[in-house]
Structures are given as structure tokens and as C-alpha cells.
Motif scaffolding. Structure first.
Motif, short mmCIF file in Angstrom:
data_model
loop_
_atom_site.label_atom_id
_atom_site.label_comp_id
_atom_site.label_asym_id
_atom_site.label_seq_id
_atom_site.Cartn_x
_atom_site.Cartn_y
_atom_site.Cartn_z
N GLU A 62 0.85 -1.18 0.00
CA GLU A 62 0.00 0.00 0.00
C GLU A 62 0.89 1.24 0.00
OE1 GLU A 62 -3.31 -0.10 -0.23
OE2 GLU A 62 -3.20 -2.29 -0.27
N LYS A 63 0.37 2.33 -0.52
CA LYS A 63 1.13 3.58 -0.62
C LYS A 63 1.67 4.02 0.74
CE LYS A 63 0.41 8.40 -1.88
NZ LYS A 63 -0.55 9.37 -2.38
N GLU A 64 0.88 3.84 1.80
CA GLU A 64 1.28 4.27 3.14
C GLU A 64 2.48 3.49 3.68
OE1 GLU A 64 -2.00 3.09 2.48
OE2 GLU A 64 -2.52 5.13 1.89
N ASP A 65 2.74 2.30 3.12
CA ASP A 65 3.82 1.44 3.60
C ASP A 65 5.11 1.62 2.81
OD1 ASP A 65 2.02 0.31 5.43
OD2 ASP A 65 1.33 -1.12 3.91
N LEU A 66 5.13 2.59 1.90
CA LEU A 66 6.23 2.75 0.96
C LEU A 66 7.11 3.94 1.34
CD1 LEU A 66 7.33 1.75 -1.79
CD2 LEU A 66 5.70 3.28 -2.87
N CYS A 70 16.54 8.93 -2.35
CA CYS A 70 17.48 9.04 -3.46
C CYS A 70 18.64 9.93 -3.03
CB CYS A 70 16.79 9.63 -4.70
SG CYS A 70 17.89 9.80 -6.11
N ASP A 71 19.85 9.49 -3.32
CA ASP A 71 21.03 10.30 -3.00
C ASP A 71 21.66 10.92 -4.25
OD1 ASP A 71 22.39 8.27 -4.27
OD2 ASP A 71 23.50 7.62 -2.50
N GLY A 72 20.96 10.80 -5.37
CA GLY A 72 21.47 11.34 -6.62
C GLY A 72 22.09 10.28 -7.52
N GLU A 73 22.49 9.16 -6.94
CA GLU A 73 23.09 8.08 -7.72
C GLU A 73 22.41 6.74 -7.50
OE1 GLU A 73 27.28 8.04 -7.06
OE2 GLU A 73 27.52 10.11 -7.74
N VAL A 74 21.74 6.60 -6.35
CA VAL A 74 21.07 5.35 -6.00
C VAL A 74 19.69 5.69 -5.43
CG1 VAL A 74 21.12 3.33 -4.48
CG2 VAL A 74 23.23 4.14 -5.52
N VAL A 75 18.68 4.92 -5.85
CA VAL A 75 17.35 5.03 -5.27
C VAL A 75 17.15 3.83 -4.36
CG1 VAL A 75 14.89 4.88 -5.77
CG2 VAL A 75 16.32 6.33 -7.16
N THR A 76 16.66 4.10 -3.15
CA THR A 76 16.36 3.04 -2.20
C THR A 76 14.86 3.00 -1.98
OG1 THR A 76 18.48 3.40 -1.10
CG2 THR A 76 16.82 2.16 0.12
N ILE A 77 14.28 1.83 -2.16
CA ILE A 77 12.85 1.63 -1.99
C ILE A 77 12.66 0.62 -0.86
CG2 ILE A 77 10.73 0.81 -3.08
CD1 ILE A 77 12.04 1.62 -5.77
N SER A 78 11.92 1.02 0.15
CA SER A 78 11.62 0.15 1.28
C SER A 78 10.11 0.12 1.49
CB SER A 78 12.29 0.65 2.56
OG SER A 78 13.68 0.75 2.38
N ALA A 79 9.60 -1.07 1.78
CA ALA A 79 8.16 -1.20 2.02
C ALA A 79 7.91 -2.49 2.77
CB ALA A 79 7.39 -1.20 0.71
N THR A 80 6.89 -2.46 3.61
CA THR A 80 6.47 -3.65 4.33
C THR A 80 4.98 -3.79 4.17
OG1 THR A 80 8.24 -3.34 5.93
CG2 THR A 80 6.45 -4.82 6.55
N GLY A 81 4.59 -4.89 3.55
CA GLY A 81 3.18 -5.19 3.39
C GLY A 81 2.78 -6.33 4.31
N ALA A 82 1.54 -6.78 4.17
CA ALA A 82 1.05 -7.87 5.00
C ALA A 82 1.83 -9.16 4.77
CB ALA A 82 -0.44 -8.09 4.73
N ARG A 83 2.25 -9.41 3.54
CA ARG A 83 2.93 -10.66 3.21
C ARG A 83 4.33 -10.48 2.64
NH1 ARG A 83 -1.76 -14.17 0.33
NH2 ARG A 83 -2.91 -14.64 2.23
#
Length: 126
Positions: A62-66, A70-83
Motif C-alpha cells: 500500500e502507498k502508506e507502507d512505501l 534518493c542520494d542522486g546516484e542510487v534510489v532506495t525503496i523500502s516497504a512492508t506489506g502484510a505478506r
């Protein structure tokens, strides 16, 4: 038979064994987190020279869990869903202005754009 580090064939076999054991890891196949598990996130980054566009598939989130950083060279994506849990790092094809980022999340698909950073600034000489 013990491993001989000077024998290129032994090194090759060790590399193959490690690749089979660890599986594919890389930019578009998911990145291992600290627990050693690879996520199912599919990320793609493309540049047209003026902007970098990133598309990520994050099913079950879900959007709220995302969280995106970005540091200009790397994008970090973290999220925790139900499963599922994602912790991805994607190296961008070229440096971007991290403050120019825009993002949209719809039905598990994350789309982001960043302006490409100028490689160097010209300095006027008085």
C-alpha cells in the motif's frame, strides 16, 4: 580435494557453485537484503539524457507502507506489506538531482522521474 587458489579452473568452479547457490542478483533481478532473501521487486531505470524514469513493481504494498529515498546516484525503496517486505537499491544510469524527484504509486506500480544532474558547471572568469 582441497581448493587451490592458484588454479584458475578451481576458481571458476567455485564461482559457478556460488552463483548457483546464491542465484541471480543484480539491477533488474532484485537485490538481497541483510537476511539473504531476494525480493520479488522488478525495477527498471531508463534515461533519455534529460530525465531518468524508474518503474517498480511492488505487488501487495500500500502507498502508506512505501518509503523512497534518493542520494542522486542510487534510489532506495523500502516497504512492508502484510505478506511481503522490500528493501531495494537501484543504481541509476546517470546522476540525478535528487530534489527534482516526483513519484506516483498506483495498483502496486511505482513510477518516478528525476531530472538528470548537470555533469559540471562552467565558471566565468573575470
Amino acid at each position: 580435494m582441497p581448493f587451490d587458489p592458484d588454479d584458475p579452473f578451481d576458481r571458476f568452479l567455485r564461482d559457478v557453485e556460488r552463483a548457483v547457490r546464491e542465484g541471480p542478483v543484480g539491477r533488474h533481478r532484485g537485490v538481497r537484503d541483510r537476511s539473504g532473501f531476494r525480493s520479488e521487486t522488478h525495477l527498471d531505470a531508463q534515461s533519455d539524457g534529460e530525465q531518468v524514469r524508474i518503474v517498480g513493481d511492488l505487488p501487495g504494498i500500500e502507498k502508506e507502507d512505501l518509503q523512497v529515498r534518493c542520494d542522486g546516484e542510487v534510489v532506495t525503496i523500502s516497504a512492508t506489506g502484510a505478506r511481503r517486505q522490500y528493501d531495494e537499491r537501484l543504481e541509476l544510469p546517470e546522476p540525478v538531482d535528487e530534489h527534482s524527484g516526483t513519484a506516483r504509486f498506483n495498483n502496486g506500480v511505482l513510477e518516478m522521474t528525476f531530472a538528470v544532474r548537470d555533469p559540471a558547471a562552467e565558471i566565468d572568469i573575470d
